[in-house]
Design an enzyme around this catalytic site. Structure first.
Site, PDB file in Angstrom:
ATOM      1  N   ASP A  67      26.784   7.861  65.881  1.00 39.56           N
ATOM      2  CA  ASP A  67      26.350   7.790  67.266  1.00 39.56           C
ATOM      3  C   ASP A  67      26.796   6.225  67.254  1.00 39.56           C
ATOM      4  O   ASP A  67      26.144   5.812  68.488  1.00 39.56           O
ATOM      5  CB  ASP A  67      25.100   8.134  68.057  1.00 39.56           C
ATOM      6  CG  ASP A  67      24.076   7.538  67.301  1.00 39.56           C
ATOM      7  OD1 ASP A  67      24.202   7.023  66.349  1.00 39.56           O
ATOM      8  OD2 ASP A  67      22.831   7.737  68.318  1.00 39.56           O
ATOM      9  N   SER A  68      26.829   5.758  66.701  1.00 37.29           N
ATOM     10  CA  SER A  68      27.595   3.542  66.145  1.00 37.29           C
ATOM     11  C   SER A  68      28.746   3.653  66.684  1.00 37.29           C
ATOM     12  O   SER A  68      28.794   2.957  67.429  1.00 37.29           O
ATOM     13  CB  SER A  68      27.395   3.589  65.061  1.00 37.29           C
ATOM     14  OG  SER A  68      28.514   4.273  63.673  1.00 37.29           O
ATOM     15  N   LYS A  84      23.774  15.776  62.405  1.00 35.87           N
ATOM     16  CA  LYS A  84      22.397  14.783  62.136  1.00 35.87           C
ATOM     17  C   LYS A  84      21.655  14.447  63.706  1.00 35.87           C
ATOM     18  O   LYS A  84      22.069  14.510  64.650  1.00 35.87           O
ATOM     19  CB  LYS A  84      23.448  13.762  61.860  1.00 35.87           C
ATOM     20  CG  LYS A  84      21.829  12.642  61.216  1.00 35.87           C
ATOM     21  CD  LYS A  84      22.201  11.345  60.894  1.00 35.87           C
ATOM     22  CE  LYS A  84      22.639  10.064  61.544  1.00 35.87           C
ATOM     23  NZ  LYS A  84      22.138   9.568  62.354  1.00 35.87           N
ATOM     24  N   GLU A 108      17.729  12.236  64.587  1.00 31.46           N
ATOM     25  CA  GLU A 108      17.028  11.252  64.654  1.00 31.46           C
ATOM     26  C   GLU A 108      15.342  11.697  65.006  1.00 31.46           C
ATOM     27  O   GLU A 108      15.385  11.915  65.736  1.00 31.46           O
ATOM     28  CB  GLU A 108      16.833   9.962  64.949  1.00 31.46           C
ATOM     29  CG  GLU A 108      18.837   9.456  65.122  1.00 31.46           C
ATOM     30  CD  GLU A 108      18.684   7.790  65.580  1.00 31.46           C
ATOM     31  OE1 GLU A 108      17.751   6.926  66.065  1.00 31.46           O
ATOM     32  OE2 GLU A 108      19.301   7.443  65.662  1.00 31.46           O
ATOM     33  N   GLU A 135      17.356   4.845  56.925  1.00 31.20           N
ATOM     34  CA  GLU A 135      17.536   3.327  56.894  1.00 31.20           C
ATOM     35  C   GLU A 135      16.874   2.234  57.043  1.00 31.20           C
ATOM     36  O   GLU A 135      15.049   2.585  57.953  1.00 31.20           O
ATOM     37  CB  GLU A 135      18.359   3.664  58.678  1.00 31.20           C
ATOM     38  CG  GLU A 135      19.109   2.654  58.975  1.00 31.20           C
ATOM     39  CD  GLU A 135      19.521   3.217  60.294  1.00 31.20           C
ATOM     40  OE1 GLU A 135      20.328   4.049  60.396  1.00 31.20           O
ATOM     41  OE2 GLU A 135      20.554   1.576  61.065  1.00 31.20           O
TER      42      GLU A 135
HETATM   43  O1  KIV Z   1      25.519   6.484  63.486  1.00 32.34           O
HETATM   44  C1  KIV Z   1      25.168   5.723  62.562  1.00 32.34           C
HETATM   45  O2  KIV Z   1      26.574   4.910  62.187  1.00 32.34           O
HETATM   46  C2  KIV Z   1      24.149   6.121  61.564  1.00 32.34           C
HETATM   47  C3  KIV Z   1      24.374   5.308  60.171  1.00 32.34           C
HETATM   48  C4  KIV Z   1      23.955   3.841  60.326  1.00 32.34           C
HETATM   49  C5  KIV Z   1      23.563   6.256  59.298  1.00 32.34           C
HETATM   50  O3  KIV Z   1      23.540   7.363  61.948  1.00 32.34           O
END
Ligand code: KIV
Length: 298
Positions: free
Chosen positions: A59-60, A128, A130, A197
């Site tokens: 989600d980056s 994934k 969090e 992280e």
């Molecule tokens: O969203 C992302 O790119 C991430 C990575 C930094 C692990 O969660």
């Protein structure tokens, strides 16, 4: 005639796809896992060609490709489009879709429904999410639906405000113990892997040692079972201030800028296009065309 209940078909990975179980084997063999984010088909293809094991559609993307200043605004629809593009490009690597903020926090049902969308509509191999605590039930629900889940602890950007900003986590004995307990709980809930992280290296090392699932570090030291970097950071495409843990392997932004400047200058100076960039037509057809245009004017 008796109707026997159908057993669900076991999920078989596409031919050539890295089996999910291989990640645990890699941990067992102490063979580091290489993970990178990607957000489009060319990115997925290049990561595949380079031998990357896991591609995370992070989600980056909200920051790197959509121009927001945090990951929070990423939506389900945006992440589905980006994940679909990556799965079209990446064949061998496992493609993990990052569940964006708001798509799994409200209820277990919501989390399972959205995880299913990533698999069904976008071809993701896993998702994934969090956090731990209330998220453990989400993990159990999604895994129960047959979808592998990667956990994410330490600096969890979706809740950065609660954590006091974008800073390293687990830097006191008590907080490090909490991280270890959360990591164990995520493993018990069924996660196949865990991102750590911005966690002190000795803490990440201790967590890695304590778990049988692989840890993937970003700013968590060399003792994790694998490493992940964000595409734009790794390639020098991001202009903001880089985090301490970023290593830039190229200055692609600079290469792109120079290429674009050369193009602009060629267009302005009539150097592009050249003869070899244009299409020809038979002389007699051209003559007929010119003639018809001339007669049109009469
Ligand atoms: O969203 C992302 O790119 C991430 C990575 C930094 C692990 O969660």
């Amino acid at each position: 005639m008796s109707i026997r209940p159908q057993k669900p078909a076991p999920a078989t990975p596409a031919p050539g796809k890295l089996p999910l179980t291989e990640l645990a084997e890699m941990k067992r063999r102490s063979q580091p896992i290489a993970m990178v984010t990607a957000y489009d088909a060319p990115g997925g293809r290049l990561a595949d060609q380079a031998g990357v094991d896991v591609v995370l559609v992070g989600d980056s993307a909200a920051m790197t490709v959509l121009g927001h200043d945090s990951t929070v605004p990423a939506t389900m629809d945006e992440m589905l489009i980006l994940t679909r593009a990556v799965t079209r490009g990446a064949s061998r690597p496992l493609v993990v879709a990052d569940m964006p903020f708001g798509t799994f926090q409200v209820s277990d049902e919501d989390a399972v429904r959205n995880a299913i969308r990533f698999v069904k509509e976008a071809g993701a191999d896993a998702v994934k999410l969090e956090g731990a605590g209330p998220m453990l039930a989400r993990v159990q629900g999604i895994v129960g639906a047959g979808i592998p889940v990667m956990g994410h602890l330490g600096l969890t950007p979706q809740s950065a405000t609660m954590l006091g900003g974008f800073k390293a986590q687990g830097r006191t004995a008590e907080k490090a113990r909490r991280l270890l307990a959360d990591a164990r709980a995520l493993e018990a809930a069924g996660c196949f892997s865990l991102v750590l992280e911005a966690v002190p290296a000795p803490v990440a090392g201790r967590i890695t040692h304590a778990l049988s699932i692989p840890t993937i570090g970003i700013g968590a030291g060399a003792d994790c079972d694998g490493q992940v970097l964000v595409w734009h950071d790794l390639l020098g495409l991001y202009e903001g201030r880089a985090a301490r843990f970023v290593k830039r392997y190229a200055e692609v932004g600079q290469v792109v800028r120079e290429a674009l400047e050369a193009y602009v200058s060629d267009v302005r100076e009539h150097r592009f296009p050249e003869e070899r960039h244009t299409y020809a037509m038979p002389d007699e057809e051209l003559a007929l065309f010119e003639d018809s245009v001339l007669h049109e004017r009469e």
